[in-house]
Design a protein around this motif. Structure first.
Motif, PDB file in Angstrom:
ATOM      1  N   GLU A  74       8.508   2.382  -7.390  1.00 24.28           N
ATOM      2  CA  GLU A  74       9.182   2.532  -6.098  1.00 24.28           C
ATOM      3  C   GLU A  74       9.859   3.892  -5.939  1.00 24.28           C
ATOM      4  OE1 GLU A  74      12.724   0.298  -3.608  1.00 24.28           O
ATOM      5  OE2 GLU A  74      11.676  -0.809  -5.173  1.00 24.28           O
ATOM      6  N   GLU A  75      10.503   4.366  -6.995  1.00 19.52           N
ATOM      7  CA  GLU A  75      11.249   5.623  -6.914  1.00 19.52           C
ATOM      8  C   GLU A  75      10.362   6.829  -6.612  1.00 19.52           C
ATOM      9  OE1 GLU A  75       9.892   4.721 -10.982  1.00 19.52           O
ATOM     10  OE2 GLU A  75      11.146   3.580  -9.588  1.00 19.52           O
ATOM     11  N   ASN A  76       9.061   6.726  -6.859  1.00 21.49           N
ATOM     12  CA  ASN A  76       8.131   7.831  -6.615  1.00 21.49           C
ATOM     13  C   ASN A  76       7.379   7.709  -5.288  1.00 21.49           C
ATOM     14  OD1 ASN A  76       8.620   9.159  -9.156  1.00 21.49           O
ATOM     15  ND2 ASN A  76       7.492   7.488 -10.102  1.00 21.49           N
ATOM     16  N   CYS A  77       7.742   6.737  -4.483  1.00 16.62           N
ATOM     17  CA  CYS A  77       7.021   6.480  -3.232  1.00 16.62           C
ATOM     18  C   CYS A  77       7.945   6.454  -2.019  1.00 16.62           C
ATOM     19  CB  CYS A  77       6.266   5.157  -3.345  1.00 16.62           C
ATOM     20  SG  CYS A  77       5.101   5.119  -4.706  1.00 16.62           S
ATOM     21  N   ARG A  78       9.059   7.110  -2.112  1.00 14.47           N
ATOM     22  CA  ARG A  78      10.058   7.068  -1.025  1.00 14.47           C
ATOM     23  C   ARG A  78       9.480   7.497   0.319  1.00 14.47           C
ATOM     24  NH1 ARG A  78      13.632   3.687  -2.804  1.00 14.47           N
ATOM     25  NH2 ARG A  78      14.512   4.262  -4.788  1.00 14.47           N
ATOM     26  N   ASP A  79       8.641   8.538   0.334  1.00 11.71           N
ATOM     27  CA  ASP A  79       8.078   9.012   1.598  1.00 11.71           C
ATOM     28  C   ASP A  79       7.180   7.966   2.248  1.00 11.71           C
ATOM     29  OD1 ASP A  79       6.314   9.399  -0.543  1.00 11.71           O
ATOM     30  OD2 ASP A  79       5.267  11.046   0.470  1.00 11.71           O
ATOM     31  N   LEU A  80       6.399   7.248   1.454  1.00 14.18           N
ATOM     32  CA  LEU A  80       5.529   6.199   1.997  1.00 14.18           C
ATOM     33  C   LEU A  80       6.333   4.980   2.446  1.00 14.18           C
ATOM     34  CD1 LEU A  80       2.618   6.427  -0.574  1.00 14.18           C
ATOM     35  CD2 LEU A  80       2.652   7.293   1.765  1.00 14.18           C
ATOM     36  N   ILE A  81       7.392   4.689   1.730  1.00 15.23           N
ATOM     37  CA  ILE A  81       8.274   3.581   2.113  1.00 15.23           C
ATOM     38  C   ILE A  81       8.923   3.894   3.453  1.00 15.23           C
ATOM     39  CG2 ILE A  81      10.397   2.344   1.516  1.00 15.23           C
ATOM     40  CD1 ILE A  81       9.537   2.730  -1.475  1.00 15.23           C
ATOM     41  N   GLU A  82       9.412   5.119   3.602  1.00 14.07           N
ATOM     42  CA  GLU A  82      10.037   5.520   4.868  1.00 14.07           C
ATOM     43  C   GLU A  82       9.027   5.541   6.012  1.00 14.07           C
ATOM     44  OE1 GLU A  82      13.250   5.768   5.672  1.00 14.07           O
ATOM     45  OE2 GLU A  82      13.564   5.039   3.633  1.00 14.07           O
ATOM     46  N   ALA A  83       7.792   5.974   5.739  1.00 16.46           N
ATOM     47  CA  ALA A  83       6.755   5.978   6.772  1.00 16.46           C
ATOM     48  C   ALA A  83       6.480   4.550   7.258  1.00 16.46           C
ATOM     49  CB  ALA A  83       5.475   6.610   6.237  1.00 16.46           C
ATOM     50  N   HIS A  84       6.463   3.596   6.341  1.00 15.28           N
ATOM     51  CA  HIS A  84       6.238   2.203   6.719  1.00 15.28           C
ATOM     52  C   HIS A  84       7.426   1.673   7.529  1.00 15.28           C
ATOM     53  CE1 HIS A  84       4.574  -1.783   6.679  1.00 15.28           C
ATOM     54  NE2 HIS A  84       5.647  -2.276   6.084  1.00 15.28           N
ATOM     55  N   LYS A  85       8.630   2.027   7.123  1.00 16.04           N
ATOM     56  CA  LYS A  85       9.815   1.607   7.878  1.00 16.04           C
ATOM     57  C   LYS A  85       9.786   2.189   9.285  1.00 16.04           C
ATOM     58  CE  LYS A  85      13.101   1.028   4.053  1.00 16.04           C
ATOM     59  NZ  LYS A  85      14.355   1.549   3.491  1.00 16.04           N
ATOM     60  N   ASP A  86       9.392   3.447   9.421  1.00 17.02           N
ATOM     61  CA  ASP A  86       9.304   4.083  10.743  1.00 17.02           C
ATOM     62  C   ASP A  86       8.299   3.354  11.627  1.00 17.02           C
ATOM     63  OD1 ASP A  86      11.177   5.985  10.004  1.00 17.02           O
ATOM     64  OD2 ASP A  86       9.678   7.547   9.574  1.00 17.02           O
ATOM     65  N   CYS A  87       7.167   2.976  11.039  1.00 19.56           N
ATOM     66  CA  CYS A  87       6.156   2.234  11.785  1.00 19.56           C
ATOM     67  C   CYS A  87       6.708   0.887  12.247  1.00 19.56           C
ATOM     68  CB  CYS A  87       4.914   2.040  10.916  1.00 19.56           C
ATOM     69  SG  CYS A  87       3.581   1.150  11.737  1.00 19.56           S
ATOM     70  N   MET A  88       7.397   0.197  11.359  1.00 18.50           N
ATOM     71  CA  MET A  88       7.986  -1.101  11.701  1.00 18.50           C
ATOM     72  C   MET A  88       9.023  -0.957  12.820  1.00 18.50           C
ATOM     73  SD  MET A  88       6.625  -3.438   9.630  1.00 18.50           S
ATOM     74  CE  MET A  88       7.795  -4.768   9.436  1.00 18.50           C
ATOM     75  N   ARG A  89       9.855   0.056  12.720  1.00 12.20           N
ATOM     76  CA  ARG A  89      10.871   0.294  13.750  1.00 12.20           C
ATOM     77  C   ARG A  89      10.213   0.583  15.096  1.00 12.20           C
ATOM     78  NH1 ARG A  89      13.429   3.699   9.477  1.00 12.20           N
ATOM     79  NH2 ARG A  89      14.969   2.356   8.512  1.00 12.20           N
ATOM     80  N   ALA A  90       9.121   1.338  15.081  1.00 11.51           N
ATOM     81  CA  ALA A  90       8.413   1.666  16.320  1.00 11.51           C
ATOM     82  C   ALA A  90       7.879   0.417  17.011  1.00 11.51           C
ATOM     83  CB  ALA A  90       7.270   2.637  16.023  1.00 11.51           C
ATOM     84  N   LEU A  91       7.619  -0.626  16.251  1.00  9.41           N
ATOM     85  CA  LEU A  91       7.138  -1.891  16.811  1.00  9.41           C
ATOM     86  C   LEU A  91       8.280  -2.836  17.181  1.00  9.41           C
ATOM     87  CD1 LEU A  91       4.070  -2.549  14.489  1.00  9.41           C
ATOM     88  CD2 LEU A  91       4.063  -1.760  16.859  1.00  9.41           C
ATOM     89  N   GLY A  92       9.510  -2.383  16.958  1.00  9.17           N
ATOM     90  CA  GLY A  92      10.667  -3.184  17.372  1.00  9.17           C
ATOM     91  C   GLY A  92      11.328  -3.987  16.277  1.00  9.17           C
ATOM     92  N   PHE A  93      10.898  -3.826  15.043  1.00  7.62           N
ATOM     93  CA  PHE A  93      11.531  -4.549  13.945  1.00  7.62           C
ATOM     94  C   PHE A  93      12.790  -3.807  13.500  1.00  7.62           C
ATOM     95  CE2 PHE A  93       7.112  -5.930  13.665  1.00  7.62           C
ATOM     96  CZ  PHE A  93       7.278  -7.301  13.605  1.00  7.62           C
ATOM     97  N   LYS A  94      13.802  -4.553  13.127  1.00  2.00           N
ATOM     98  CA  LYS A  94      15.056  -3.957  12.639  1.00  2.00           C
ATOM     99  C   LYS A  94      14.981  -3.881  11.132  1.00  2.00           C
ATOM    100  CE  LYS A  94      17.627  -5.735  16.543  1.00  2.00           C
ATOM    101  NZ  LYS A  94      18.693  -6.609  17.001  1.00  2.00           N
ATOM    102  N   VAL A  95      14.719  -2.663  10.634  1.00  2.00           N
ATOM    103  CA  VAL A  95      14.550  -2.441   9.203  1.00  2.00           C
ATOM    104  C   VAL A  95      15.677  -1.565   8.704  1.00  2.00           C
ATOM    105  CG1 VAL A  95      13.006  -1.614   7.413  1.00  2.00           C
ATOM    106  CG2 VAL A  95      12.063  -2.562   9.497  1.00  2.00           C
TER     107      VAL A  95
END
Length: 67
Positions: free
Chosen positions: A46-67
């Motif tokens: 997990e510690e080496n994938c922060r950028d991908l984790i944030e990209a997924h969170k951004d996608c979720m937020r764009a769809l209206g999810f509260k992350v």
């Protein structure tokens, strides 16, 4: 024959509107970013994938999810 075509179009429209009314579940949202994120976490941790984790969170937020 045109009545059959009209019925087909009408049932397709009903199906589409029914699908749109169903709320998107978090597990099904953003499959592209989720798949890449999960693979990275499994392979690198997990510690080496922060950028991908944030990209997924951004996608979720764009769809209206509260992350």
């Amino acid at each position: 024959m045109s009545a059959l075509s009209a019925a087909s179009v009408e049932s397709a429209a009903v199906t589409e509107s029914t699908e749109q009314k169903k709320p998107l579940k978090p597990c099904c949202a953003c499959p592209e970013t989720k798949k890449v994120r999960d693979a990275c976490i499994i392979e690198k941790g997990e510690e080496n994938c922060r950028d991908l984790i944030e990209a997924h969170k951004d996608c979720m937020r764009a769809l209206g999810f509260k992350v």
